[in-house]
Design a protein around this motif. Sequence first.
Motif, PDB file in Angstrom:
ATOM      1  N   UNK A  33      49.215  65.815  52.353  1.00 50.88           N
ATOM      2  CA  UNK A  33      48.098  64.937  52.679  1.00 50.88           C
ATOM      3  C   UNK A  33      48.358  63.535  52.142  1.00 50.88           C
ATOM      4  N   UNK A  34      48.256  62.532  52.995  1.00 51.36           N
ATOM      5  CA  UNK A  34      48.409  61.155  52.523  1.00 51.36           C
ATOM      6  C   UNK A  34      47.224  60.742  51.667  1.00 51.36           C
ATOM      7  N   UNK A  35      47.424  59.789  50.802  1.00 52.99           N
ATOM      8  CA  UNK A  35      46.375  59.273  49.937  1.00 52.99           C
ATOM      9  C   UNK A  35      46.229  57.779  50.191  1.00 52.99           C
ATOM     10  N   UNK A  36      45.609  57.399  51.317  1.00 54.14           N
ATOM     11  CA  UNK A  36      45.566  55.975  51.683  1.00 54.14           C
ATOM     12  C   UNK A  36      44.807  55.120  50.685  1.00 54.14           C
ATOM     13  N   UNK A  37      43.719  55.653  50.087  1.00 51.62           N
ATOM     14  CA  UNK A  37      42.948  54.864  49.130  1.00 51.62           C
ATOM     15  C   UNK A  37      43.784  54.576  47.891  1.00 51.62           C
ATOM     16  N   UNK A  38      44.472  55.605  47.386  1.00 52.68           N
ATOM     17  CA  UNK A  38      45.328  55.406  46.216  1.00 52.68           C
ATOM     18  C   UNK A  38      46.428  54.393  46.504  1.00 52.68           C
ATOM     19  N   UNK A  39      47.012  54.504  47.711  1.00 50.55           N
ATOM     20  CA  UNK A  39      48.071  53.569  48.074  1.00 50.55           C
ATOM     21  C   UNK A  39      47.541  52.141  48.190  1.00 50.55           C
ATOM     22  N   UNK A  40      46.336  52.002  48.741  1.00 50.31           N
ATOM     23  CA  UNK A  40      45.727  50.679  48.874  1.00 50.31           C
ATOM     24  C   UNK A  40      45.438  50.069  47.509  1.00 50.31           C
ATOM     25  N   UNK A  42      46.675  46.191  43.243  1.00 49.85           N
ATOM     26  CA  UNK A  42      47.021  45.946  41.840  1.00 49.85           C
ATOM     27  C   UNK A  42      48.346  45.204  41.727  1.00 49.85           C
ATOM     28  N   UNK A  43      49.305  45.598  42.553  1.00 54.12           N
ATOM     29  CA  UNK A  43      50.600  44.918  42.547  1.00 54.12           C
ATOM     30  C   UNK A  43      50.467  43.455  42.938  1.00 54.12           C
ATOM     31  N   UNK A  44      49.534  43.164  43.852  1.00 56.18           N
ATOM     32  CA  UNK A  44      49.321  41.789  44.295  1.00 56.18           C
ATOM     33  C   UNK A  44      48.341  41.039  43.392  1.00 56.18           C
ATOM     34  N   UNK A  45      47.907  41.731  42.322  1.00 53.97           N
ATOM     35  CA  UNK A  45      47.034  41.131  41.315  1.00 53.97           C
ATOM     36  C   UNK A  45      45.720  40.609  41.914  1.00 53.97           C
ATOM     37  N   UNK A  46      45.166  41.387  42.839  1.00 56.51           N
ATOM     38  CA  UNK A  46      43.863  41.050  43.406  1.00 56.51           C
ATOM     39  C   UNK A  46      42.791  41.455  42.405  1.00 56.51           C
ATOM     40  N   UNK A  47      41.876  40.556  42.103  1.00 58.03           N
ATOM     41  CA  UNK A  47      40.873  40.828  41.074  1.00 58.03           C
ATOM     42  C   UNK A  47      39.867  41.884  41.544  1.00 58.03           C
ATOM     43  N   UNK A  48      39.283  42.583  40.558  1.00 55.73           N
ATOM     44  CA  UNK A  48      38.278  43.604  40.860  1.00 55.73           C
ATOM     45  C   UNK A  48      37.070  42.984  41.557  1.00 55.73           C
ATOM     46  N   UNK A  49      36.670  41.807  41.119  1.00 54.25           N
ATOM     47  CA  UNK A  49      35.524  41.125  41.721  1.00 54.25           C
ATOM     48  C   UNK A  49      35.774  40.823  43.198  1.00 54.25           C
ATOM     49  N   UNK A  50      37.006  40.427  43.524  1.00 49.69           N
ATOM     50  CA  UNK A  50      37.368  40.119  44.911  1.00 49.69           C
ATOM     51  C   UNK A  50      37.287  41.380  45.772  1.00 49.69           C
ATOM     52  N   UNK A  51      37.765  42.488  45.244  1.00 52.29           N
ATOM     53  CA  UNK A  51      37.724  43.757  45.980  1.00 52.29           C
ATOM     54  C   UNK A  51      36.281  44.187  46.224  1.00 52.29           C
ATOM     55  N   UNK A  52      35.443  44.100  45.185  1.00 46.69           N
ATOM     56  CA  UNK A  52      34.044  44.502  45.314  1.00 46.69           C
ATOM     57  C   UNK A  52      33.335  43.636  46.356  1.00 46.69           C
ATOM     58  N   UNK A  53      33.591  42.340  46.328  1.00 45.11           N
ATOM     59  CA  UNK A  53      32.960  41.432  47.290  1.00 45.11           C
ATOM     60  C   UNK A  53      33.393  41.764  48.717  1.00 45.11           C
ATOM     61  N   UNK A  54      34.665  42.104  48.891  1.00 40.48           N
ATOM     62  CA  UNK A  54      35.170  42.437  50.227  1.00 40.48           C
ATOM     63  C   UNK A  54      34.520  43.711  50.746  1.00 40.48           C
TER      64      UNK A  54
END
Length: 223
Positions: free
Chosen positions: A100-107, A112-124
Amino acid sequence: MAQYAALKANVSLLGTKLGDTIRNQLGDAVLQRVEQIRLLSKAARQGNEQQAEQLKQVLTSLSDDELLPVARAFAQFLNLANLAEQHHTISQAGQNTIEKPQPIDELLEKLQQQQVSTEHVIAAVENLSIELVLTAHPTEVSRRTLIHKLSEIAGCLEQLEQQHSAEQQQVIQQRLFELISQAWHTNEIRQQRPTPVDEAKSGFAVIETSLWQAIPEFFTPVR
């Protein structure tokens, strides 16, 4: 492969039931022709040039009376094989064997690798707009009645996975044969251009066979 044993067994079962239907409706000659083409196609796909040439000869020699039933036989078999594959992905056997693929974990790892902030993710996520869109597609020719038959066939496959007595298994197998026979007699191609109402009814089939059960289950809290 062992992980696909259940899938192959279901494809074989559905193919056998379809073969029985063709024999009952059109006779042994048509079924033998279909089986000949199937075996030659399988050999040709594996690189047997002699069998590939023989396959071409058989196909070009088909009479007008043979063309439609042979084409329908393979179209029906592909419908049933696709159904078996879809069922396998949600069946107990499939759940135990499919990786089974784990797309959420991969995303999340990629973010995290691209250093996207938690606040940015929540807003999106908060700004996401997810809507249901049912569109008419020119290649979607399955009749509503056929969709219902395929749904019932999938239900029979699910029942066959459960522990039943020999008599119960026989009843389910008989029901499976009846449904495949009914599907064989269902005209898949519309004789007239579909109206907007016809297109809406096709959308209803999606709601009836999937969303009607899935959405309440999704929103019902686990207890």
